[in-house]
Design an enzyme around this catalytic site. Structure first.
Site, mmCIF file in Angstrom:
data_model
loop_
_atom_site.group_PDB
_atom_site.id
_atom_site.type_symbol
_atom_site.label_atom_id
_atom_site.label_comp_id
_atom_site.label_asym_id
_atom_site.label_seq_id
_atom_site.Cartn_x
_atom_site.Cartn_y
_atom_site.Cartn_z
ATOM 1 N N GLY A 1 -80.349 -27.005 -67.684
ATOM 2 C CA GLY A 1 -80.770 -26.638 -68.861
ATOM 3 C C GLY A 1 -82.126 -26.972 -69.315
ATOM 4 N N CYS A 2 -82.525 -26.346 -70.140
ATOM 5 C CA CYS A 2 -84.172 -26.715 -70.578
ATOM 6 C C CYS A 2 -84.247 -28.333 -71.156
ATOM 7 C CB CYS A 2 -84.720 -25.498 -71.664
ATOM 8 S SG CYS A 2 -83.444 -25.291 -73.118
#
Length: 334
Positions: A153-154
């Protein structure tokens, strides 16, 4: 030449994948697809994302059956919702493709995690076991052999890149959990219209307090508990994370700097600041994660920035593909 299919190409991360893959000397785009129900089906990618005009003029094809697109395909990028990736990845793997999934569907090897944080029952525990977590700077050897790569994920990308060298060097007093205050641009919520993301409504505010699914992803892969609070920022793209930690007694600023240098001296997509801390404007539109820090006594503040759509999504996916197939890590990225 790797024949490459991009699924979910209409979104922000999908469009960035199109840009990178199109200019990659060892990849060839076979098709860009969206769901069969998508209103974008039949449109040109350049109509949705005008920055691609004159560069990529391919149509977004509706996909209801992967067999229409999988023959002859070597690589599949899934820029799709978690549940969609969960269903599609096994089919593409069965068809002999190497799959890079930008969703959260295979990031944590614990089926109960998905029921609790993603709201669906995971049907493929064997693939959770097989999937390589694509934190490129730290998991390169696993990526070289994997056929299913779960792109992080970011938020977890920036958090782990900042903290992992310090935890591995045993510099942090983990009795005091690292506190991660992170702010992301609105593009992190995707292209779908929502009142809360509209120009007159968007406001700097925390969300998912104590409940965000990226907290257990970060903690699982760091092997350490953290407090994570994400914030919605009133800007289009980018992530800035300010992380507060306690150092073990006697740990110096020089030791912190040394740990980061040793971890990233030969990692071209992580840029370390010798002085000061990074600003968001210096990473937006670029595939880097920038890291800087300050020490006062036993207190450490470390700041990490990245473009959520690039190092936090598309650029890291392509970086993983480069590692997987033996190309230069930065091929087509810089």
């Amino acid at each position: 030449m790797l024949n490459t299919l991009i699924v979910g190409a209409s979104g922000y991360a999908g469009a960035e994948l199109v840009t990178y893959v199109n200019r990659h000397p060892h990849m060839n785009i076979t098709a860009l697809t969206v769901s069969a129900q998508s209103n974008d089906a039949g449109k040109l990618i350049s109509d949705l994302h005008p920055q691609l005009k004159g560069i990529v003029e391919l149509p977004l094809q509706p996909m209801s059956d992967i067999s229409e697109f999988s023959p002859g395909v070597d690589v599949v990028f899934l820029a799709t919702a978690h549940e969609v990736s969960h269903d599609l990845a096994p089919q593409f793997l069965e068809a002999g493709c190497v799959v890079f999934d930008l969703s959260g569907a295979f990031r944590v090897n614990d089926a109960t995690f998905y029921e609790k944080y993603y709201g669906f029952t995971h049907q493929y525990p064997e693939l959770l076991e097989q999937a390589a977590y694509g934190l490129a700077e730290w998991c390169g050897n696993k990526l070289k052999e994997a056929n299913l790569i779960a792109v992080p994920g970011c938020y977890p990308t920036a958090a782990q890149l900042a903290l992992k060298p310090l935890i591995d060097a045993d510099l942090l007093d983990l009795n005091q959990w690292p506190v991660i205050n992170a702010t992301s641009g609105v593009s992190g919520a995707g292209r779908k219209a929502a009142i809360s993301n509209s120009f007159c409504e968007v406001s700097l505010q925390p969300y998912g307090v104590f409940t965000h699914r990226h907290q257990p992803e970060i903690a699982t892969h760091l092997g350490a508990d953290v407090i994570f609070t994400p914030h919605l920022g009133n800007f289009p793209r980018g992530i800035l994370e300010t992380i507060t930690c306690r150092l073990k007694s006697g740990v110096t600023q020089a030791q912190v700097a040394q740990a980061l240098q040793q971890a990233y001296a030969h990692k071209p997509l992580v840029r370390l600041y010798d002085k000061g801390v990074p600003a968001l404007k210096n990473v937006v539109g670029l595939p880097f994660c920038d890291i800087g820090f300050a020490v006062q006594g036993e207190h450490l503040i470390i700041v990490a920035t990245e473009d959520n759509l690039l190092k936090g999504a598309a650029a890291q996916a392509v970086q993983c593909a480069n590692i997987r197939f033996g190309y230069a890590e930065t091929q087509s990225l810089i």
